[in-house]
Enzyme design. Structure first.
Site, PDB file in Angstrom:
ATOM      1  N   ASN A   1       0.827  -1.213   0.000  1.00  0.00           N
ATOM      2  CA  ASN A   1       0.000   0.000   0.000  1.00  0.00           C
ATOM      3  C   ASN A   1       0.858   1.259   0.000  1.00  0.00           C
ATOM      4  OD1 ASN A   1      -1.972  -1.901   0.184  1.00  0.00           O
ATOM      5  ND2 ASN A   1      -2.434  -1.509   2.338  1.00  0.00           N
ATOM      6  N   VAL A   2       0.383   2.255  -0.717  1.00  0.00           N
ATOM      7  CA  VAL A   2       1.066   3.557  -0.783  1.00  0.00           C
ATOM      8  C   VAL A   2       0.325   4.595   0.056  1.00  0.00           C
ATOM      9  CG1 VAL A   2       2.044   3.077  -3.067  1.00  0.00           C
ATOM     10  CG2 VAL A   2      -0.204   4.190  -2.890  1.00  0.00           C
TER      11      VAL A   2
ATOM     12  N   HIS B   1       5.924  -0.590  -2.553  1.00  0.00           N
ATOM     13  CA  HIS B   1       5.477   0.148  -3.744  1.00  0.00           C
ATOM     14  C   HIS B   1       5.532   1.662  -3.538  1.00  0.00           C
ATOM     15  CE1 HIS B   1       3.056  -3.671  -4.971  1.00  0.00           C
ATOM     16  NE2 HIS B   1       4.349  -3.819  -5.128  1.00  0.00           N
TER      17      HIS B   1
ATOM     18  N   CYS C   1      18.761  15.501  -9.712  1.00  0.00           N
ATOM     19  CA  CYS C   1      19.040  15.710  -8.288  1.00  0.00           C
ATOM     20  C   CYS C   1      18.434  14.586  -7.439  1.00  0.00           C
ATOM     21  CB  CYS C   1      18.598  17.085  -7.839  1.00  0.00           C
ATOM     22  SG  CYS C   1      16.857  17.257  -7.495  1.00  0.00           S
TER      23      CYS C   1
ATOM     24  N   CYS D   1      10.124  20.095  -8.557  1.00  0.00           N
ATOM     25  CA  CYS D   1      11.172  19.883  -7.551  1.00  0.00           C
ATOM     26  C   CYS D   1      11.555  21.225  -6.932  1.00  0.00           C
ATOM     27  CB  CYS D   1      12.405  19.249  -8.208  1.00  0.00           C
ATOM     28  SG  CYS D   1      13.818  19.161  -7.088  1.00  0.00           S
TER      29      CYS D   1
HETATM   30  N1  APR Z   1     -10.270  -7.181   4.538  1.00  0.00           N
HETATM   31  C1  APR Z   1      -9.353  -8.026   3.977  1.00  0.00           C
HETATM   32  N2  APR Z   1      -9.214  -8.195   2.639  1.00  0.00           N
HETATM   33  C2  APR Z   1     -10.052  -7.499   1.839  1.00  0.00           C
HETATM   34  C3  APR Z   1     -11.030  -6.606   2.348  1.00  0.00           C
HETATM   35  C4  APR Z   1     -11.114  -6.466   3.768  1.00  0.00           C
HETATM   36  N3  APR Z   1     -12.007  -5.648   4.330  1.00  0.00           N
HETATM   37  N4  APR Z   1     -11.705  -6.060   1.293  1.00  0.00           N
HETATM   38  C5  APR Z   1     -11.156  -6.592   0.159  1.00  0.00           C
HETATM   39  N5  APR Z   1     -10.172  -7.458   0.496  1.00  0.00           N
HETATM   40  C6  APR Z   1      -9.315  -8.241  -0.388  1.00  0.00           C
HETATM   41  C7  APR Z   1      -9.931  -8.576  -1.750  1.00  0.00           C
HETATM   42  O1  APR Z   1     -10.672  -9.772  -1.675  1.00  0.00           O
HETATM   43  C8  APR Z   1      -8.694  -8.721  -2.632  1.00  0.00           C
HETATM   44  O2  APR Z   1      -8.227 -10.062  -2.618  1.00  0.00           O
HETATM   45  O3  APR Z   1      -8.181  -7.456  -0.676  1.00  0.00           O
HETATM   46  C9  APR Z   1      -7.640  -7.845  -1.932  1.00  0.00           C
HETATM   47  C10 APR Z   1      -7.266  -6.579  -2.690  1.00  0.00           C
HETATM   48  O4  APR Z   1      -6.629  -6.972  -3.856  1.00  0.00           O
HETATM   49  P1  APR Z   1      -6.113  -5.882  -4.925  1.00  0.00           P
HETATM   50  O5  APR Z   1      -7.169  -4.889  -5.153  1.00  0.00           O
HETATM   51  O6  APR Z   1      -5.588  -6.657  -6.081  1.00  0.00           O
HETATM   52  O7  APR Z   1      -4.928  -5.160  -4.145  1.00  0.00           O
HETATM   53  P2  APR Z   1      -3.426  -5.643  -3.882  1.00  0.00           P
HETATM   54  O8  APR Z   1      -3.320  -7.098  -3.721  1.00  0.00           O
HETATM   55  O9  APR Z   1      -2.906  -4.803  -2.793  1.00  0.00           O
HETATM   56  O10 APR Z   1      -2.720  -5.197  -5.264  1.00  0.00           O
HETATM   57  C11 APR Z   1      -1.345  -5.335  -5.377  1.00  0.00           C
HETATM   58  O11 APR Z   1      -1.351  -4.128  -7.468  1.00  0.00           O
HETATM   59  O12 APR Z   1      -2.385  -2.450  -8.571  1.00  0.00           O
HETATM   60  C12 APR Z   1      -1.204  -2.817  -7.979  1.00  0.00           C
HETATM   61  O13 APR Z   1       0.481  -1.495  -6.973  1.00  0.00           O
HETATM   62  C13 APR Z   1      -0.854  -1.904  -6.822  1.00  0.00           C
HETATM   63  O14 APR Z   1      -0.050  -2.487  -4.610  1.00  0.00           O
HETATM   64  C14 APR Z   1      -0.997  -2.805  -5.607  1.00  0.00           C
HETATM   65  C15 APR Z   1      -0.763  -4.183  -6.180  1.00  0.00           C
END
Ligand code: APR
Length: 243
Positions: A95-96, A112, A124, A142
């Protein structure tokens, strides 16, 4: 559960967008996810930024506005509480949004990047924190050399910060317990961290309302929202550990 808390000396956690979902931060691939309404290739690639930095910054300004209004939830806070239980505890996040740090977590590895940081696109190589919402200038520049600034995040097609990736891999390989919270486990190399932990004999717990490609490999899968499942799981574990 065939591992007791007393057997654990080091813990690694991998989080994804789902851990922040109950704080109001949209996920990427879930219902209403960012990638349902926007094309990553238009907004989250170096090519997209080169083509139209204003469009990309307008999108990040919108995301910063949305995330700036969010607070950490019980899952973030539980991870902060767990951190003080072990000397070796590493919280690796995709997460960002910066919510783990806002919750007080200290051992955060941001794989990320962080959308509250910017960096210079010219020589720079300066990086700085900027929490202004909305952004005063789009695109921001910048403060040192006036060159175009970019969000200090990892875009598709870019490699991860080496130091962060090495720290994450090392933590995954040495931990006895890994929690995998709120990730679809689809994006590499982050999705390989739980496999590295499994290969090293760690006990792996997945918390996600939906199954993922990882679900058949883990020791425990809690199919509930993180802010519900994680505090309860931790309470049970500490209660059992003190028996
Ligand atoms: N609690 C736990 N898990 C949850 C909840 C919740 N309340 N709500 C949703 N989820 C789950 C979903 O079921 C899904 O499997 O969180 C997951 C989110 O998945 P993604 O949207 O794919 O996010 P992420 O896995 O973090 O993505 C990875 O992809 O887009 C790029 O750089 C971005 O860091 C990101 C990376």
């Amino acid at each position: 559960m065939d591992m007791s808390i007393s057997e654990v000396r080091s813990v690694a956690v991998l989080t994804g967008a789902g851990v922040s979902a109950e704080s109001g931060v949209p996920t990427f691939r879930g219902p209403g996810g960012l990638w349902h309404n926007h094309r990553p290739e238009d907004l989250a690639t170096p090519h997209a930024f080169h083509r139209d930095p204003r469009l990309v910054w307008e999108w990040y300004d919108w995301r910063r506005g949305l995330i700036g209004a969010c607070q950490p939830n019980a899952a973030h806070h539980t991870l902060t509480a767990m951190e003080s239980h072990w000397d070796d505890f590493v919280l690796v996040t995709q997460n960002v949004d910066g919510l783990h740090r806002l919750a007080g977590s200290r051992t955060v590895v941001e794989l990320h990047g962080n959308l509250w940081r910017m960096r210079c696109t010219r020589g720079c190589h300066r990086a700085w924190e900027d929490r202004s919402v909305p952004l005063t200038d789009i695109p921001p520049r910048c403060p040192e050399c006036g060159a175009l600034a970019r969000p200090d995040v990892v875009w598709f097609g870019e490699s991860l910060p080496e130091e962060a990736l090495l720290a994450a891999l090392a933590a995954a390989r040495r931990c006895q317990l890994m929690l995998v919270v709120g990730t679809s486990a689809l994006v590499q190399p982050a999705a390989s961290l739980p496999l590295a932990a499994l290969q090293s004999g760690a006990y792996v717990v997945e918390i996600n309302p939906q199954p993922t490609p990882l679900s058949d490999r883990v020791h425990e899968a809690l199919r509930e929202p993180a802010a519900v499942a994680l505090p309860r799981w931790w309470r049970n574990w500490t209660a059992e550990g003190n028996r």
